[in-house]
Design an enzyme around this catalytic site. Structure first.
Site, PDB file in Angstrom:
ATOM      1  CG  ASN A 102      77.616   8.461  14.290  1.00 45.04           C
ATOM      2  OD1 ASN A 102      76.287   8.215  14.386  1.00 45.04           O
ATOM      3  ND2 ASN A 102      78.062   8.872  13.049  1.00 45.04           N
TER       4      ASN A 102
ATOM      5  CG  LEU B 219      70.943   8.026   0.927  1.00 43.93           C
ATOM      6  CD1 LEU B 219      72.215   8.639  -0.104  1.00 43.93           C
ATOM      7  CD2 LEU B 219      71.530   6.651   1.386  1.00 43.93           C
TER       8      LEU B 219
ATOM      9  CG  HIS C 171      73.503   9.267  21.387  1.00 39.92           C
ATOM     10  ND1 HIS C 171      72.626   8.938  20.216  1.00 39.92           N
ATOM     11  CD2 HIS C 171      72.535   9.937  21.983  1.00 39.92           C
ATOM     12  CE1 HIS C 171      71.534   9.742  20.376  1.00 39.92           C
ATOM     13  NE2 HIS C 171      71.419  10.393  21.413  1.00 39.92           N
TER      14      HIS C 171
ATOM     15  CB  CYS D  71      83.468   1.134  36.931  1.00 41.86           C
ATOM     16  SG  CYS D  71      83.171   0.345  38.528  1.00 41.86           S
TER      17      CYS D  71
HETATM   18  P1  OAD Z   1      69.622   6.295  11.367  1.00 39.66           P
HETATM   19  O1  OAD Z   1      69.763   4.836  11.018  1.00 39.66           O
HETATM   20  O2  OAD Z   1      67.979   6.306  12.079  1.00 39.66           O
HETATM   21  O3  OAD Z   1      69.603   7.094  10.157  1.00 39.66           O
HETATM   22  C1  OAD Z   1      70.778   7.212   9.592  1.00 39.66           C
HETATM   23  C2  OAD Z   1      70.562   8.096   8.344  1.00 39.66           C
HETATM   24  O4  OAD Z   1      71.354   8.436   7.421  1.00 39.66           O
HETATM   25  C3  OAD Z   1      69.152   7.918   7.444  1.00 39.66           C
HETATM   26  O5  OAD Z   1      68.184   8.954   7.516  1.00 39.66           O
HETATM   27  C4  OAD Z   1      69.843   7.523   6.106  1.00 39.66           C
HETATM   28  O6  OAD Z   1      68.792   8.124   4.944  1.00 39.66           O
HETATM   29  C5  OAD Z   1      70.857   8.566   6.217  1.00 39.66           C
HETATM   30  N1  OAD Z   1      72.133   7.773   5.213  1.00 39.66           N
HETATM   31  C6  OAD Z   1      72.327   6.574   4.931  1.00 39.66           C
HETATM   32  N2  OAD Z   1      73.407   6.449   4.276  1.00 39.66           N
HETATM   33  C7  OAD Z   1      73.868   7.928   4.134  1.00 39.66           C
HETATM   34  C8  OAD Z   1      74.945   8.201   3.256  1.00 39.66           C
HETATM   35  N3  OAD Z   1      75.907   7.686   2.632  1.00 39.66           N
HETATM   36  N4  OAD Z   1      75.143   9.778   3.559  1.00 39.66           N
HETATM   37  C9  OAD Z   1      74.237  10.534   3.949  1.00 39.66           C
HETATM   38  N5  OAD Z   1      73.099   9.970   4.734  1.00 39.66           N
HETATM   39  C10 OAD Z   1      73.066   8.576   4.735  1.00 39.66           C
HETATM   40  O7  OAD Z   1      70.554   6.624  12.457  1.00 39.66           O
HETATM   41  P2  OAD Z   1      70.741   8.001  13.593  1.00 39.66           P
HETATM   42  O8  OAD Z   1      69.833   9.154  13.138  1.00 39.66           O
HETATM   43  O9  OAD Z   1      72.118   8.272  13.916  1.00 39.66           O
HETATM   44  O10 OAD Z   1      71.139   5.974  19.446  1.00 39.66           O
HETATM   45  O11 OAD Z   1      70.130   7.281  14.703  1.00 39.66           O
HETATM   46  C11 OAD Z   1      69.801   7.920  16.009  1.00 39.66           C
HETATM   47  C12 OAD Z   1      70.329   7.421  17.227  1.00 39.66           C
HETATM   48  O12 OAD Z   1      69.442   6.201  17.117  1.00 39.66           O
HETATM   49  C13 OAD Z   1      71.726   6.796  17.299  1.00 39.66           C
HETATM   50  O13 OAD Z   1      72.539   7.345  17.873  1.00 39.66           O
HETATM   51  C14 OAD Z   1      71.166   5.375  18.310  1.00 39.66           C
HETATM   52  C15 OAD Z   1      70.158   4.969  17.549  1.00 39.66           C
HETATM   53  O14 OAD Z   1      69.109   4.186  18.423  1.00 39.66           O
HETATM   54  C16 OAD Z   1      71.661   5.184  20.659  1.00 39.66           C
HETATM   55  O15 OAD Z   1      72.399   4.063  20.486  1.00 39.66           O
HETATM   56  C17 OAD Z   1      71.351   5.808  21.799  1.00 39.66           C
END
Ligand code: OAD
Length: 233
Positions: free
Chosen positions: A92, A203, A109, A117
């Site tokens: 995050n 979730l 990330h 810069c």
């Molecule tokens: P995602 O949006 O891909 O996944 C979020 C996950 O959190 C999903 O599997 C949901 O089921 C789960 N979720 C949602 N609400 C929840 C809750 N209240 N409690 C527990 N789980 C919950 O996000 P990331 O896996 O973080 O990269 O995505 C990875 C990367 O993709 C990010 O860091 C970003 C993005 O592109 C960059 O910006 C480089």
């Protein structure tokens, strides 16, 4: 739990969802109304810097309107009280872990509140609006400060440190991440290869759910405090 000393925790957007920060892969497949490749790639920045800078300026400004939830706070408590090794690796770019008290924390990330810069390479805390093209505080060049965020196609930060921690941890815990983005999605397999127990809290089942010894499905704001209470009891 008696044998566990060294812990690596990986977090993703799901841990901040209950704070009101949208996740990336919602039902509409859009991130705050944009396709990810239109705002989170070096190509997008080269093509339309105003759009990209303004997008991240808005995300940064929104940090002032959200607060850590019980999951961030529980990890802050774990950090303060766990006497073994701990590394919290977050994907995050928000600052909710810090505000929840986490110190042994690494932003693989990057961070919304950091600027990079492109003229001189300086990275430092940044508040305000990059779309207004402020001068770099280190070299004075204007219009060269970009979000210090790892975009698609760029290398995540501190991979050596993360891999060293994964290879020596006894427990790897993944919280609120879909397992769609590598290298983070592969951490569970690395930790397992080195003999760690692996636990997922999410979730829904993530894409790599079957790699974990145990998966707990539910809200991070409930599951994480329960898990931390167990670990510290
Ligand atoms: P995602 O949006 O891909 O996944 C979020 C996950 O959190 C999903 O599997 C949901 O089921 C789960 N979720 C949602 N609400 C929840 C809750 N209240 N409690 C527990 N789980 C919950 O996000 P990331 O896996 O973080 O990269 O995505 C990875 C990367 O993709 C990010 O860091 C970003 C993005 O592109 C960059 O910006 C480089």
């Amino acid at each position: 739990m008696a044998d566990i000393r060294n812990i690596v925790v990986l977090t993703g957007a799901g841990i901040s969802a209950e704070s009101g920060v949208p996740t990336f892969r919602g039902p509409d497949g859009l991130w705050e109304g944009h396709r990810v490749e239109d705002v989170a790639t070096p190509q997008a920045y080269a093509r339309d810097p105003d759009l990209v800078l303004d997008f991240y300026d808005q995300r940064r400004a929104k940090l002032h309107t959200v607060a850590p939830n019980p999951a961030h706070e529980a990890l802050g408590r774990l950090d303060a009280e766990w006497s073994g090794e701990l590394l919290i690796v977050t994907q995050n770019v928000d600052d909710l872990h810090e505000r929840g008290g986490a110190k042994r924390l690494l932003h693989m990330h990057g961070e919304l509140k950091s600027g990079w810069c492109l003229a001189c390479g300086d990275r430092r805390p940044f508040e305000g609006r990059m779309a207004e093209r402020p001068a770099c505080e280190a070299c004075g060049e204007s219009g060269k400060v970009r979000p210090d965020i790892v975009w698609f196609g760029e290398m995540p930060y501190e991979m050596d440190r993360i891999e060293a921690a994964l290879s020596t941890c006894d427990l790897f815990v993944s919280i609120g991440t879909s397992g769609a983005v590598y290298p983070a999605a592969g951490f569970v397999q690395t930790a397992r290869q080195f003999g760690a127990e692996t636990l997922e809290m999410n979730l829904d089942p993530s894409e790599g759910s079957f790699f974990f010894h145990e998966s707990r499905m539910g809200k991070a704001g409930e599951l994480v405090p329960e898990w931390v209470d167990r670990m510290l009891s």
